[in-house]
Design a protein around this motif. Structure first.
Motif, PDB file in Angstrom:
ATOM      1  N   TYR B  27       0.791  -1.236   0.000  1.00 14.28           N
ATOM      2  CA  TYR B  27       0.000   0.000   0.000  1.00 14.28           C
ATOM      3  C   TYR B  27       0.819   1.281   0.000  1.00 14.28           C
ATOM      4  CZ  TYR B  27       0.250  -0.833   5.049  1.00 14.28           C
ATOM      5  OH  TYR B  27       0.671  -1.107   6.291  1.00 14.28           O
ATOM      6  N   THR B  28       2.099   1.238   0.454  1.00 17.80           N
ATOM      7  CA  THR B  28       2.871   2.490   0.359  1.00 17.80           C
ATOM      8  C   THR B  28       3.125   2.847  -1.099  1.00 17.80           C
ATOM      9  OG1 THR B  28       4.956   1.279   0.599  1.00 17.80           O
ATOM     10  CG2 THR B  28       4.103   2.356   2.561  1.00 17.80           C
ATOM     11  N   LEU B  31      -0.042   4.277  -2.780  1.00 23.88           N
ATOM     12  CA  LEU B  31      -0.458   5.513  -2.103  1.00 23.88           C
ATOM     13  C   LEU B  31       0.497   6.667  -2.413  1.00 23.88           C
ATOM     14  CD1 LEU B  31      -2.796   6.305  -0.227  1.00 23.88           C
ATOM     15  CD2 LEU B  31      -1.156   6.295   1.627  1.00 23.88           C
ATOM     16  N   SER B  70      -4.236  10.262   6.729  1.00 32.05           N
ATOM     17  CA  SER B  70      -3.778   8.909   6.343  1.00 32.05           C
ATOM     18  C   SER B  70      -3.256   8.155   7.550  1.00 32.05           C
ATOM     19  CB  SER B  70      -2.634   8.966   5.324  1.00 32.05           C
ATOM     20  OG  SER B  70      -2.920   9.825   4.285  1.00 32.05           O
ATOM     21  N   ALA B  78       1.478   4.414   5.493  1.00 32.85           N
ATOM     22  CA  ALA B  78       0.618   5.170   4.585  1.00 32.85           C
ATOM     23  C   ALA B  78       0.913   6.662   4.711  1.00 32.85           C
ATOM     24  CB  ALA B  78      -0.847   4.893   4.903  1.00 32.85           C
TER      25      ALA B  78
END
Lengths: 145, 143
Positions: B27-28, B31, B70, B78
């Motif tokens: 997810y990093t 994002l 976030s 995140a």
């Protein structure tokens, strides 16, 4: 406005690699630490200051786990200990508050330092704040009893 | 001390590390790309304007509201993915690090912690108040 996609991808890749490197080094260090004598020593050393603010030595095992590893592991131990009735209600509440403010301090500090933050301030203020707040709550709970 | 034991520990630590990294990078990576593109399109600046009076109290630009949100709702990784494209100063990064270090991933962590019997709203409130107090103080004290 034109967006430089190559630049965006490069940035995302660089950040991901940096975070992965930190995480892998941390898990290796923890694996070695967990199997060493240092683990017991630190557990005992940390028990003393925590006792002062109202957290018993039973709870201190949990605290160290949570402090170093993060809430998921720390609270797993916390749930297990509370189910086995090893801790008083006050212990549980104070541990939960302490952990919620101050957990995984090594990992959290390192990832912010990696992108440029001042690690000493991050580390010091979190520990100091958590200790202060739990000490205050402990006083309040004592007066109620 | 034996070498064999240490090598085994390094190998098992490395394996765990890679597994955890993959979960986090999953997810990093997207994002970071999303926030960088939104930033280049000027959308983050518009959202930031809404929050900027409040953010100024803790020494942060309005843009950084997206980073705090976030972190509060998701997690630190995140927040970092959202923060790097914004080019903040060392002081601003440290203030965000302090606020988010104290108060992050609120949904999941509160759910976990409340299972031991602590009231959820007390935990969330304590964390948010402590976090903004700490951020505000650091902003005032850092010259």
């Amino acid at each position: 406005m034109a967006i430089n996609f190559l630049h965006v991808l490069g940035g995302a890749l660089y950040l991901s690699l940096k975070l992965s490197a930190i995480i892998i080094l941390l898990t290796i260090a923890y694996e070695i630490y967990e199997n060493s004598k240092l683990y017991e020593t630190i557990k005992q050393l940390a028990g003393k200051p925590l006792k002062k603010i109202g957290i018993s030595s039973n709870a201190s095992v949990t605290m160290i786990a949570g402090l170093l590893l993060g809430i998921a592991y720390g609270s797993a131990v916390l749930i297990k200990d509370s189910m086995e009735n090893k801790m008083s209600y006050t212990d549980i509440i104070l541990s939960a508050i302490f952990l919620s403010i101050c957990h995984a301090i090594i990992e959290d500090t390192l990832i912010f330092v990696a992108i440029g933050a001042n690690g000493v301030i991050l580390f010091g203020s979190r520990v100091a704040l958590a200790l202060t707040i739990v000490a205050i709550l402990n006083k309040i709970l004592q007066n109620r009893r | 001390m034996n070498i064999h034991k240490i090598l085994n520990e390094i190998r098992s630590g490395f394996k765990k590390g890679v597994a955890i990294s993959l979960k986090i990078v999953a997810y990093t990576f997207p994002l970071y790309i999303l926030v960088d593109i939104l930033n280049q399109l000027g959308i983050i600046a518009k959202v930031g304007k809404l929050f900027s009076p409040f953010m100024r109290l803790i020494g942060l630009p309005g843009n950084a509201s997206i980073v705090l949100i976030s972190g509060f709702l998701l997690n630190l990784y995140a927040a970092i993915a959202a923060m790097v494209p914004l080019n903040l100063t060392v002081k601003q990064i440290t203030i965000i690090g302090l606020i988010l270090g104290i108060s992050h991933n609120l949904f999941i962590e509160t759910a976990v912690l409340s299972r031991v019997g602590a009231k959820g709203y007390i935990i969330v409130l304590t964390r948010l108040l402590t976090a903004f107090f700490a951020g505000g103080m650091l902003n005032l004290l850092w010259r």
